[in-house]
Design a protein around this motif. Structure first.
Motif, PDB file in Angstrom:
ATOM      1  N   LEU A   1      -6.051   2.275 -12.519  1.00 26.90           N
ATOM      2  CA  LEU A   1      -5.593   2.206 -11.135  1.00 26.90           C
ATOM      3  C   LEU A   1      -6.685   2.811 -10.256  1.00 26.90           C
ATOM      4  O   LEU A   1      -7.071   3.969 -10.430  1.00 26.90           O
ATOM      5  CB  LEU A   1      -4.279   2.979 -10.968  1.00 26.90           C
ATOM      6  CG  LEU A   1      -3.192   2.658 -12.007  1.00 26.90           C
ATOM      7  CD1 LEU A   1      -1.954   3.499 -11.749  1.00 26.90           C
ATOM      8  CD2 LEU A   1      -2.849   1.176 -11.987  1.00 26.90           C
ATOM      9  N   CYS A   2      -7.193   2.020  -9.326  1.00 29.75           N
ATOM     10  CA  CYS A   2      -8.371   2.417  -8.553  1.00 29.75           C
ATOM     11  C   CYS A   2      -7.994   3.042  -7.209  1.00 29.75           C
ATOM     12  O   CYS A   2      -7.069   2.597  -6.540  1.00 29.75           O
ATOM     13  CB  CYS A   2      -9.285   1.214  -8.322  1.00 29.75           C
ATOM     14  SG  CYS A   2      -9.861   0.449  -9.850  1.00 29.75           S
ATOM     15  N   THR A   3      -8.753   4.055  -6.821  1.00 30.06           N
ATOM     16  CA  THR A   3      -8.524   4.715  -5.532  1.00 30.06           C
ATOM     17  C   THR A   3      -9.238   3.999  -4.390  1.00 30.06           C
ATOM     18  O   THR A   3      -8.833   4.126  -3.230  1.00 30.06           O
ATOM     19  CB  THR A   3      -9.038   6.157  -5.586  1.00 30.06           C
ATOM     20  OG1 THR A   3     -10.457   6.136  -5.844  1.00 30.06           O
ATOM     21  CG2 THR A   3      -8.333   6.950  -6.676  1.00 30.06           C
TER      22      THR A   3
ATOM     23  N   SER B   1       3.535   5.648   6.262  1.00 35.94           N
ATOM     24  CA  SER B   1       2.411   5.209   5.442  1.00 35.94           C
ATOM     25  C   SER B   1       2.773   5.229   3.969  1.00 35.94           C
ATOM     26  O   SER B   1       2.465   4.307   3.231  1.00 35.94           O
ATOM     27  CB  SER B   1       1.198   6.116   5.688  1.00 35.94           C
ATOM     28  OG  SER B   1       0.772   6.032   7.029  1.00 35.94           O
ATOM     29  N   ARG B   2       3.464   6.309   3.546  1.00 34.83           N
ATOM     30  CA  ARG B   2       3.849   6.410   2.145  1.00 34.83           C
ATOM     31  C   ARG B   2       4.843   5.320   1.793  1.00 34.83           C
ATOM     32  O   ARG B   2       4.754   4.693   0.745  1.00 34.83           O
ATOM     33  CB  ARG B   2       4.453   7.787   1.869  1.00 34.83           C
ATOM     34  CG  ARG B   2       3.483   8.921   2.034  1.00 34.83           C
ATOM     35  CD  ARG B   2       4.098  10.238   1.660  1.00 34.83           C
ATOM     36  NE  ARG B   2       4.387  10.293   0.234  1.00 34.83           N
ATOM     37  CZ  ARG B   2       4.902  11.360  -0.357  1.00 34.83           C
ATOM     38  NH1 ARG B   2       5.173  12.435   0.330  1.00 34.83           N
ATOM     39  NH2 ARG B   2       5.145  11.338  -1.652  1.00 34.83           N
TER      40      ARG B   2
ATOM     41  N   GLY C   1     -10.371  15.170   6.693  1.00 32.90           N
ATOM     42  CA  GLY C   1      -9.253  15.493   7.572  1.00 32.90           C
ATOM     43  C   GLY C   1      -8.237  14.382   7.711  1.00 32.90           C
ATOM     44  O   GLY C   1      -7.293  14.499   8.491  1.00 32.90           O
ATOM     45  N   LYS C   2      -8.394  13.302   6.969  1.00 36.48           N
ATOM     46  CA  LYS C   2      -7.463  12.177   7.043  1.00 36.48           C
ATOM     47  C   LYS C   2      -6.801  11.977   5.684  1.00 36.48           C
ATOM     48  O   LYS C   2      -7.329  12.380   4.653  1.00 36.48           O
ATOM     49  CB  LYS C   2      -8.190  10.897   7.465  1.00 36.48           C
ATOM     50  CG  LYS C   2      -8.814  10.970   8.860  1.00 36.48           C
ATOM     51  CD  LYS C   2      -9.524   9.669   9.206  1.00 36.48           C
ATOM     52  CE  LYS C   2     -10.144   9.739  10.593  1.00 36.48           C
ATOM     53  NZ  LYS C   2     -10.841   8.476  10.947  1.00 36.48           N
ATOM     54  N   ILE C   3      -5.647  11.319   5.707  1.00 31.21           N
ATOM     55  CA  ILE C   3      -4.937  11.027   4.472  1.00 31.21           C
ATOM     56  C   ILE C   3      -4.647   9.532   4.409  1.00 31.21           C
ATOM     57  O   ILE C   3      -4.222   8.921   5.388  1.00 31.21           O
ATOM     58  CB  ILE C   3      -3.620  11.834   4.372  1.00 31.21           C
ATOM     59  CG1 ILE C   3      -2.882  11.503   3.075  1.00 31.21           C
ATOM     60  CG2 ILE C   3      -2.728  11.599   5.573  1.00 31.21           C
ATOM     61  CD1 ILE C   3      -1.692  12.405   2.818  1.00 31.21           C
ATOM     62  N   THR C   4      -4.929   8.934   3.275  1.00 28.41           N
ATOM     63  CA  THR C   4      -4.647   7.510   3.067  1.00 28.41           C
ATOM     64  C   THR C   4      -3.852   7.370   1.764  1.00 28.41           C
ATOM     65  O   THR C   4      -3.890   8.247   0.896  1.00 28.41           O
ATOM     66  CB  THR C   4      -5.937   6.684   2.981  1.00 28.41           C
ATOM     67  OG1 THR C   4      -6.778   7.224   1.947  1.00 28.41           O
ATOM     68  CG2 THR C   4      -6.674   6.696   4.297  1.00 28.41           C
ATOM     69  N   TYR C   5      -3.146   6.250   1.657  1.00 28.18           N
ATOM     70  CA  TYR C   5      -2.285   6.006   0.496  1.00 28.18           C
ATOM     71  C   TYR C   5      -2.594   4.630  -0.101  1.00 28.18           C
ATOM     72  O   TYR C   5      -3.022   3.709   0.595  1.00 28.18           O
ATOM     73  CB  TYR C   5      -0.805   6.046   0.906  1.00 28.18           C
ATOM     74  CG  TYR C   5      -0.343   7.391   1.378  1.00 28.18           C
ATOM     75  CD1 TYR C   5       0.234   8.304   0.504  1.00 28.18           C
ATOM     76  CD2 TYR C   5      -0.476   7.752   2.721  1.00 28.18           C
ATOM     77  CE1 TYR C   5       0.670   9.539   0.938  1.00 28.18           C
ATOM     78  CE2 TYR C   5      -0.044   8.992   3.164  1.00 28.18           C
ATOM     79  CZ  TYR C   5       0.531   9.878   2.271  1.00 28.18           C
ATOM     80  OH  TYR C   5       0.959  11.100   2.706  1.00 28.18           O
ATOM     81  N   LYS C   6      -2.339   4.521  -1.383  1.00 26.23           N
ATOM     82  CA  LYS C   6      -2.493   3.258  -2.075  1.00 26.23           C
ATOM     83  C   LYS C   6      -1.470   3.216  -3.198  1.00 26.23           C
ATOM     84  O   LYS C   6      -1.190   4.242  -3.827  1.00 26.23           O
ATOM     85  CB  LYS C   6      -3.907   3.140  -2.643  1.00 26.23           C
ATOM     86  CG  LYS C   6      -4.342   1.723  -2.990  1.00 26.23           C
ATOM     87  CD  LYS C   6      -5.835   1.689  -3.270  1.00 26.23           C
ATOM     88  CE  LYS C   6      -6.321   0.259  -3.476  1.00 26.23           C
ATOM     89  NZ  LYS C   6      -7.782   0.215  -3.698  1.00 26.23           N
TER      90      LYS C   6
END
Length: 408
Positions: free
Chosen positions: A289-291, A268-269, A367-372
């Motif tokens: 820079l928007c999340t 994902s990264r 409990g989840k991780i997301t990337y941008k």
């Protein structure tokens, strides 16, 4: 004279300052990290002189004396840690810091207009739990009672700080400070007498291995003249007695889940960097820079990083009343960062070419991780374009600054 200086040091340590010494700034640094002390000058003239000194309860030491074309370092107890990061302004960087480097740092700035001072109180605290995963290596133990050695696999240096931690809680197992020739091994009842640290290589041996010892072991090596190294070992028992077979099955399945999760996070990264959105702000303009987050929850955490090394620049943690912020030491972003307290959006003001690169945000929520990811490339071409509309991919900040307080 010595008593006078000691009294002054104690006043500075307590946060007392006056017009002679200038404003006292306090900086907190983790053991093994670097810190940059800024003079806030814009350009040193030919005849200007800057003298950096360090003081603690024991003594005061001359660190650096510089003219614009002549820099003289006095290492002493700092041993090649000192570096004038920008000779044009005289900023001082100290690398791979230890707790013994806590104290008062002062720049005496001598110009044709007179003498001014910049004073800093630097507090160096114990190395934190190692969060960076680094490379991951699987290590198996044939049965309980065996020993396993986790190798650093690097050529250690005489100034290295080697830290071993265990599990998600980052329990400190061992630490080796090669510079001071000091070692620490955890003597907690659970591991007492079963840990051995090689003072030469920094490798860690776990003797008489137990089922409770399985899990992730994390290594961090800090050095004066190379990048900080991270490594993770996943250790498990590959064989056991019959009554332990069910437990071992659970352990192996758990490890497979851990490995799969790590692989998913890594992919994902990597994917977020490969598909980073291109943004082209005008030189010296702000860029946001928007999340994609609409409202930061109490247990949410947002981490912004920059560049190929994922250098941390700011972390936001949700709170009951308002989020908490922690700004990491990086001179490139000094006084340039603004955060949106509701969304975690990051604004970089007064962008220059040193801010070009890939920015990545890691969002922990529910409990989840997301990337941008964003790839920022500044341009000054628009300075000659009149009143053209700004690039839609480079929104400007038109909001009031959010309330900011240091992280606990």
């Amino acid at each position: 004279m010595k008593n006078t200086f000691k009294s002054m040091f104690l006043l500075l340590l307590c946060g007392v300052f006056d017009a002679v010494t200038g404003e006292l700034k306090t900086l907190s640094v983790m053991e093994g990290d670097s810190v940059t002390l800024h003079t806030d000058l814009t350009d040193i003239q030919t005849e200007d002189r800057i003298v950096w000194t360090f003081a603690d309860e024991a003594s005061t030491d001359l660190l650096v004396e510089m003219l614009i074309d002549n820099i003289s370092y006095v290492d002493g107890r700092f041993r090649d840690r000192l570096h004038i990061s920008d000779p044009k302004v005289g900023d001082l960087t100290i690398k791979n810091m230890r707790i013994k480097h806590s104290g008062i740092y002062e720049a005496e700035i001598i110009t044709a207009k007179g003498t001014t001072y910049k004073t800093f109180r630097v507090l160096v605290s114990e190395s934190p739990r190692v969060l960076d995963a680094g490379t991951c290596e699987m290590k198996s133990v044939l049965k309980e009672g065996d020993s396993v050695t986790l190798h650093t696999d690097v050529q250690t240096h005489g100034d290295d700080l080697i830290v071993w931690r265990f599990g998600d809680d980052g329990v400190l197992l061992a630490k080796c400070d090669k510079e001071d020739n000091k070692s620490f091994v955890n003597e907690d009842e659970r591991v007492s007498g079963r840990l051995k640290l090689d003072d030469q290589t920094g490798s860690l041996t776990i003797c008489n291995f137990r089922l409770s010892d399985f899990g992730l072991y994390k290594l961090k090596i800090s050095s004066n003249n190379r990048q900080t190294l991270f490594k993770t070992f996943s250790v498990y028992v590959s064989g056991s007695s019959s009554e332990d077979s069910d437990a071992m099955a659970v352990i192996i399945i758990s490890l497979l889940f851990v490995a799969a999760a790590a692989l998913i996070i890594y992919c994902s990264r990597r994917s977020s960097k490969e598909i980073a959105r291109d943004i082209f702000p005008h030189l010296r303009d702000p860029v946001t820079l928007c999340t994609g987050v609409t409202d930061i929850k109490t247990d949410d955490e947002i981490l912004w990083t920059f560049g190929p090394e994922d250098t941390r620049i700011v972390r936001i943690t949700g709170g009951i009343n308002e989020p908490s912020y922690y700004y990491y030491t990086d001179g490139r972003f000094r006084d340039r960062l603004k955060m949106d307290s509701k969304t975690g959006d990051l604004t970089i003001t007064n962008t220059t070419t040193q801010h070009n690169g890939v920015y990545q945000v890691q969002i922990y929520s529910g409990g989840k991780i997301t990337y941008k990811g964003y790839k920022v490339t500044t341009s000054d071409a628009a300075r000659n374009r009149g009143n053209e509309s700004p690039n839609v991919d480079s929104p400007l900040l038109n909001k009031a600054d959010p309330p900011v307080r240091p992280a606990e």
